[in-house]
Motif scaffolding. Structure first.
Motif, PDB file in Angstrom:
ATOM      1  N   VAL A   1       0.623  -3.149  -4.560  1.00  0.00           N
ATOM      2  CA  VAL A   1       1.354  -1.863  -3.372  1.00  0.00           C
ATOM      3  C   VAL A   1       2.813  -3.042  -2.304  1.00  0.00           C
ATOM      4  N   ASN A   2       3.514  -2.134  -1.563  1.00  0.00           N
ATOM      5  CA  ASN A   2       4.612  -2.515  -0.494  1.00  0.00           C
ATOM      6  C   ASN A   2       4.340  -1.457   0.316  1.00  0.00           C
TER       7      ASN A   2
ATOM      8  N   LEU B   1      -5.652   4.411  -2.804  1.00  0.00           N
ATOM      9  CA  LEU B   1      -5.008   3.127  -1.733  1.00  0.00           C
ATOM     10  C   LEU B   1      -6.172   3.261  -1.427  1.00  0.00           C
ATOM     11  N   GLY B   2      -6.172   1.736  -0.190  1.00  0.00           N
ATOM     12  CA  GLY B   2      -6.844   1.824   0.762  1.00  0.00           C
ATOM     13  C   GLY B   2      -6.507   1.079   2.149  1.00  0.00           C
ATOM     14  N   THR B   3      -6.912   1.226   3.423  1.00  0.00           N
ATOM     15  CA  THR B   3      -6.229   0.659   4.872  1.00  0.00           C
ATOM     16  C   THR B   3      -7.492  -0.791   4.721  1.00  0.00           C
TER      17      THR B   3
ATOM     18  N   SER C   1      -3.195  -3.347  -2.128  1.00  0.00           N
ATOM     19  CA  SER C   1      -2.692  -3.064  -4.010  1.00  0.00           C
ATOM     20  C   SER C   1      -3.970  -2.234  -3.782  1.00  0.00           C
ATOM     21  N   ALA C   2      -3.537  -1.265  -5.345  1.00  0.00           N
ATOM     22  CA  ALA C   2      -4.584   0.396  -4.759  1.00  0.00           C
ATOM     23  C   ALA C   2      -5.327   0.108  -6.569  1.00  0.00           C
TER      24      ALA C   2
ATOM     25  N   PHE D   1       5.241   1.626  -5.596  1.00  0.00           N
ATOM     26  CA  PHE D   1       5.206   0.721  -6.330  1.00  0.00           C
ATOM     27  C   PHE D   1       5.563   0.807  -7.359  1.00  0.00           C
ATOM     28  N   VAL D   2       4.466   0.210  -8.503  1.00  0.00           N
ATOM     29  CA  VAL D   2       5.522   0.550  -9.864  1.00  0.00           C
ATOM     30  C   VAL D   2       4.510   0.744 -10.970  1.00  0.00           C
TER      31      VAL D   2
END
Length: 111
Positions: free
Chosen positions: A4-5, A27-29, A15-16, A44-45
């Motif tokens: 993840v960007n 997603l996490g914080t 990362s997710a 993300f891809v």
């Protein structure tokens, strides 16, 4: 795991987790989390498989899970606008997540 960007560098994990069954990207914080009324961009891809598929309906929803209980903020699904034009010689090829298997025609000329 999905890379993840985001515009929330230092706030959103790099990362997710992709749940293929539900279609959810989790997603996490990190550190203090997200600011109230903050605007964040996440990129993300996802890679499709090798089987042909039409362009599916794509919707985005955001929810916030609080450490104090269940959902602190529940978002709603927003349909993505899809391009409908041709691309790379494929009719409708500009549509997202469209997979067209390549087909090669072989011609021969002899004398």
């Amino acid at each position: 795991s999905v890379g993840v960007n985001s515009s929330g560098v230092g706030l959103i994990s790099s990362s997710a987790t992709w749940n293929e069954t539900s279609g959810a990207l989790v997603l996490g914080t990190i550190n203090t989390g997200l600011a109230a009324r903050g605007v964040y961009e996440v990129r993300f891809v996802l890679r499709n498989g090798a089987t042909e598929q039409g362009s599916p309906s794509i919707s985005v929803k955001g929810s916030v899970l609080s450490v104090d209980g269940p959902f602190f903020g529940e978002g709603y699904f927003e349909a993505m606008d899809k391009a409908e034009g041709n691309a790379e010689g494929v009719s409708g090829g500009a549509a997202p997540l469209l997979i067209v298997l390549p087909r090669f025609l072989v011609r021969g000329v002899g004398q």
